[in-house]
Design a protein around this motif. Sequence first.
Motif, mmCIF file in Angstrom:
data_model
loop_
_atom_site.group_PDB
_atom_site.id
_atom_site.type_symbol
_atom_site.label_atom_id
_atom_site.label_comp_id
_atom_site.label_asym_id
_atom_site.label_seq_id
_atom_site.Cartn_x
_atom_site.Cartn_y
_atom_site.Cartn_z
ATOM 1 N N LEU A 55 0.825 -1.209 0.000
ATOM 2 C CA LEU A 55 0.000 0.000 0.000
ATOM 3 C C LEU A 55 0.857 1.255 0.000
ATOM 4 C CD1 LEU A 55 -2.686 -1.284 2.517
ATOM 5 C CD2 LEU A 55 -2.944 -1.039 0.033
ATOM 6 N N GLY A 56 2.081 1.120 -0.488
ATOM 7 C CA GLY A 56 2.985 2.251 -0.557
ATOM 8 C C GLY A 56 3.597 2.558 0.797
ATOM 9 N N HIS A 57 4.200 3.721 0.894
ATOM 10 C CA HIS A 57 4.899 4.132 2.106
ATOM 11 C C HIS A 57 3.991 4.994 2.976
ATOM 12 C CE1 HIS A 57 8.841 2.727 0.625
ATOM 13 N NE2 HIS A 57 8.381 3.093 -0.559
ATOM 14 N N CYS A 58 3.965 4.655 4.257
ATOM 15 C CA CYS A 58 3.258 5.466 5.265
ATOM 16 C C CYS A 58 1.793 5.691 4.918
ATOM 17 C CB CYS A 58 3.967 6.804 5.470
ATOM 18 S SG CYS A 58 5.631 6.627 6.133
ATOM 19 N N HIS A 59 1.111 4.628 4.488
ATOM 20 C CA HIS A 59 -0.321 4.727 4.236
ATOM 21 C C HIS A 59 -1.016 5.165 5.536
ATOM 22 C CE1 HIS A 59 -4.462 3.628 3.387
ATOM 23 N NE2 HIS A 59 -4.146 3.422 2.124
ATOM 24 N N PRO A 60 -1.846 6.182 5.488
ATOM 25 C CA PRO A 60 -2.429 6.717 6.734
ATOM 26 C C PRO A 60 -3.162 5.673 7.576
ATOM 27 C CG PRO A 60 -2.840 8.205 4.898
ATOM 28 C CD PRO A 60 -2.227 6.975 4.309
ATOM 29 N N ILE A 382 -1.521 0.110 -5.183
ATOM 30 C CA ILE A 382 -2.408 1.259 -5.406
ATOM 31 C C ILE A 382 -1.631 2.440 -5.973
ATOM 32 C CG2 ILE A 382 -4.112 0.561 -3.671
ATOM 33 C CD1 ILE A 382 -2.794 2.589 -1.739
ATOM 34 N N ILE A 383 -0.515 2.181 -6.637
ATOM 35 C CA ILE A 383 0.293 3.247 -7.219
ATOM 36 C C ILE A 383 -0.548 4.057 -8.206
ATOM 37 C CG2 ILE A 383 1.210 1.631 -8.961
ATOM 38 C CD1 ILE A 383 3.791 3.308 -8.967
#
Length: 405
Positions: A55-60, A382-383
């Motif tokens: 989910l990428g970096h630092c997904h909230p 999810i890019i």
Amino acid sequence: MTNANHPTRALFDEVMVPTYNPATIIPVRGEGSRVWDQDEREYVDFAGGIAVSALGHCHPALVGALNEQANKIWHLSNVMTNEPALKLAKQLVDSTFADKVFFANSGGEANEACLKLARRYAFDKFGEKKNKIIAFKQGFHGRTFFTVTVGGQPKYSDGFGPKPGAITHIPYNDLETFKATIDDETCAVMIEPLQGEGGIIPPDAEFIQQVRDLCTQHNALLIFDEVQTGMGRTGELYAYMGLGVTPDILSTAKSLGGGIPIAAMLTTNEVAEHFQPGTHGSTYGGNPLVCAVANKVVELVNTPQVLSGVKAREQWMREGLNQINEKHHIFTEVRGKGLLLGAALKPEYQGRSREFLMAGIECGVMVLVAGPDVIRFAPSLIIPREDIEEGLARFEQAVAKVMDA
């Protein structure tokens, strides 16, 4: 410029065991599919921490889950259970073929559990002679001595003394050799449903179905190593779902934690009962902190929106790579599934995949290799499309740089 107080790449050579040869940059911050290094230089991340940052970096939502659990309880060990582990196990059981879950810390540990369980199952049911394991050349299953021996790459297992025995390696997708190898003394077959480190090689439909059928015929357990393909990577929650073939045991890691170290072994009631208290374990496995994050990963990934989005993003990636290839003529093919893709280099560029990786870093894009002849792409599930387009533009610059060298 790098702050004088920050650790530098030179410190790695001074204090770290030389098992890796990392790039000269040191990333310090990430958001979504972008990463920044110590000099605040930006990179598009097509590597995903080797297919980890689903989910990428630092997904909230993941940051929120981590912070919430951090204020509750971090660790208990398996002397007692915990709520996040139970919730995660329930999610995995409800979403897959499995009835039971065992938690570990890494893909290698999950695969170690798979192999030990398969051997114990066969020993209990059929006796000590049923101990043979079939695996595949160029496979990769981890770095423990058992898993690295089952992995079909001798360069990773040679030089450490006597190896675990009764393990046979055969070519991937070679049905006739498989038929000639499996017998009633085979306890397990371990296979990647899409070979990762070995070059992003998909299985032939007839081959994988016959592997399943022959395992059943010979009372051998079929183990799917889904460490890299699992948790949405191929556009299904697990790759077996898109193959129409169900394993007896499955390993999952990497994307499961979205960047937090966690792994799991999934299996059926019939197989699981051959592990009893004391036969296997893990101090950190099922840690509440990591399970809390993994729960949120599964919740977000296991949705029609994200899984169908992976398939759409695969097409965007393929279209962009094909356009690069039409211009520069460096790939023989782009293969793989979902967001685990491999661009196989033409003969004149074989052996040079790492050059493309390093040139990519110079041009502001992170990619991977899958052996010396294949460039691997495993971005966030999810890019955004604009990040794909920007990353491919930078990758094309890297291609030109290698070609001009």
